[in-house]
Motif scaffolding. Sequence first.
Motif, PDB file in Angstrom:
ATOM      1  N   ASP A  25       8.520   0.593  -6.865  1.00 16.36           N
ATOM      2  CA  ASP A  25       8.434  -0.500  -7.842  1.00 16.36           C
ATOM      3  C   ASP A  25       9.228  -1.734  -7.440  1.00 16.36           C
ATOM      4  N   SER A  26      10.182  -1.617  -6.524  1.00 10.48           N
ATOM      5  CA  SER A  26      11.004  -2.768  -6.139  1.00 10.48           C
ATOM      6  C   SER A  26      10.510  -3.456  -4.868  1.00 10.48           C
ATOM      7  N   GLY A  27       9.619  -2.811  -4.103  1.00  7.98           N
ATOM      8  CA  GLY A  27       9.128  -3.435  -2.880  1.00  7.98           C
ATOM      9  C   GLY A  27       8.428  -2.432  -1.993  1.00  7.98           C
ATOM     10  N   LEU A  28       8.216  -2.841  -0.754  1.00  7.14           N
ATOM     11  CA  LEU A  28       7.598  -1.938   0.211  1.00  7.14           C
ATOM     12  C   LEU A  28       8.345  -2.030   1.532  1.00  7.14           C
ATOM     13  N   LEU A  85       3.565  -9.007  -5.529  1.00  4.99           N
ATOM     14  CA  LEU A  85       3.536  -9.387  -6.933  1.00  4.99           C
ATOM     15  C   LEU A  85       3.846  -8.226  -7.873  1.00  4.99           C
ATOM     16  N   GLY A  86       3.605  -6.977  -7.412  1.00  5.85           N
ATOM     17  CA  GLY A  86       3.852  -5.825  -8.264  1.00  5.85           C
ATOM     18  C   GLY A  86       3.169  -4.600  -7.691  1.00  5.85           C
ATOM     19  N   LEU A 125       0.495  -4.931  -4.831  1.00  6.84           N
ATOM     20  CA  LEU A 125      -0.331  -6.129  -4.958  1.00  6.84           C
ATOM     21  C   LEU A 125       0.323  -7.240  -4.143  1.00  6.84           C
ATOM     22  N   ILE A 126      -0.396  -7.733  -3.146  1.00  9.31           N
ATOM     23  CA  ILE A 126       0.138  -8.728  -2.203  1.00  9.31           C
ATOM     24  C   ILE A 126      -0.705  -9.986  -2.293  1.00  9.31           C
ATOM     25  N   ARG A 127      -0.029 -11.131  -2.460  1.00  7.52           N
ATOM     26  CA  ARG A 127      -0.732 -12.426  -2.430  1.00  7.52           C
ATOM     27  C   ARG A 127      -0.572 -13.004  -1.024  1.00  7.52           C
ATOM     28  N   ASP A 128      -1.707 -13.354  -0.400  1.00  2.05           N
ATOM     29  CA  ASP A 128      -1.671 -13.881   0.965  1.00  2.05           C
ATOM     30  C   ASP A 128      -1.380 -15.379   0.968  1.00  2.05           C
ATOM     31  N   GLY A 129      -1.332 -15.966   2.147  1.00  2.00           N
ATOM     32  CA  GLY A 129      -1.032 -17.390   2.305  1.00  2.00           C
ATOM     33  C   GLY A 129      -2.083 -18.306   1.709  1.00  2.00           C
ATOM     34  N   ASP A 130      -3.282 -17.775   1.424  1.00  2.00           N
ATOM     35  CA  ASP A 130      -4.348 -18.567   0.816  1.00  2.00           C
ATOM     36  C   ASP A 130      -4.401 -18.396  -0.696  1.00  2.00           C
ATOM     37  N   GLY A 131      -3.477 -17.582  -1.261  1.00  2.00           N
ATOM     38  CA  GLY A 131      -3.419 -17.384  -2.701  1.00  2.00           C
ATOM     39  C   GLY A 131      -4.291 -16.245  -3.213  1.00  2.00           C
ATOM     40  N   ILE A 132      -4.889 -15.473  -2.338  1.00  2.00           N
ATOM     41  CA  ILE A 132      -5.749 -14.352  -2.739  1.00  2.00           C
ATOM     42  C   ILE A 132      -4.888 -13.091  -2.854  1.00  2.00           C
ATOM     43  N   VAL A 133      -5.114 -12.303  -3.911  1.00  2.00           N
ATOM     44  CA  VAL A 133      -4.341 -11.086  -4.151  1.00  2.00           C
ATOM     45  C   VAL A 133      -5.101  -9.891  -3.569  1.00  2.00           C
ATOM     46  N   HIS A 134      -4.377  -9.042  -2.821  1.00  2.00           N
ATOM     47  CA  HIS A 134      -4.943  -7.861  -2.164  1.00  2.00           C
ATOM     48  C   HIS A 134      -4.159  -6.633  -2.600  1.00  2.00           C
ATOM     49  N   ARG A 135      -4.822  -5.454  -2.590  1.00  2.00           N
ATOM     50  CA  ARG A 135      -4.128  -4.193  -2.828  1.00  2.00           C
ATOM     51  C   ARG A 135      -3.930  -3.514  -1.475  1.00  2.00           C
ATOM     52  N   VAL A 136      -2.735  -3.007  -1.281  1.00  2.00           N
ATOM     53  CA  VAL A 136      -2.427  -2.254  -0.057  1.00  2.00           C
ATOM     54  C   VAL A 136      -1.732  -0.966  -0.461  1.00  2.00           C
ATOM     55  N   LYS A 137      -1.852   0.044   0.378  1.00  2.00           N
ATOM     56  CA  LYS A 137      -1.214   1.331   0.122  1.00  2.00           C
ATOM     57  C   LYS A 137      -0.495   1.773   1.391  1.00  2.00           C
ATOM     58  N   THR A 138       0.232   2.842   1.291  1.00  2.00           N
ATOM     59  CA  THR A 138       0.924   3.402   2.444  1.00  2.00           C
ATOM     60  C   THR A 138      -0.107   3.680   3.539  1.00  2.00           C
ATOM     61  N   GLY A 139       0.210   3.245   4.751  1.00  2.00           N
ATOM     62  CA  GLY A 139      -0.698   3.411   5.886  1.00  2.00           C
ATOM     63  C   GLY A 139      -1.460   2.154   6.245  1.00  2.00           C
TER      64      GLY A 139
END
Length: 181
Positions: free
Chosen positions: A154-157, A113-114, A125-139
């Motif tokens: 800023d364009s993806g991971l 999402l961003g 910021l990643i939205r999972d298959g259940d609609g919940i937003v999670h933060r992830v970082k390198t690693g």
Amino acid sequence: MNSFHSNHRACLLLALATVPLLLAGCGDRMSDLRQYADQVKARKGGYVEPLPQVKPFETYIYADADKRSPFDPQLQSLNNPNLHAGSNSGIHPDFNRNHEYLEQFPLDSLKMLGTLTEGGTLWALIRDGDGIVHRVKTGNYMGQNFGKIISIDDSGLTLREIVPDGQGGWTERTTNVQLGD
């Protein structure tokens, strides 16, 4: 009283005389329906096509029952480290590592999402298959192919995934998850 009884008797006789006349008028109302039903019953029946011949089902005996079933998801066999002990490539997933929450979802069900910068760390910021937003970082890990996040912008991971090579070993591949995918 005598006149009362005679008047009452006259009314009773008059009522009894009119009942058969009323009933006679009702009896003939169904004649046209009976006539139509008789006409329909007298018609000759139409031609009905015979049912198609049913071909017998041909059975197939699966002779390779001792091999991996083609109907089992590949991930189940990947989670068994004993099946892949003979791999010579040196590349293999860490089966002893605790899996992260987003590893249960296929990549195509995860949506970026961003990004967010907090404390000098860039988070996706990643939205999972259940609609919940999670933060992830390198690693961090995500997806069902042991995908480790190796870069975020800023364009993806970008993920480094470890996937079966089809010959009992493992190979690495790089996968990009674009913003909005």
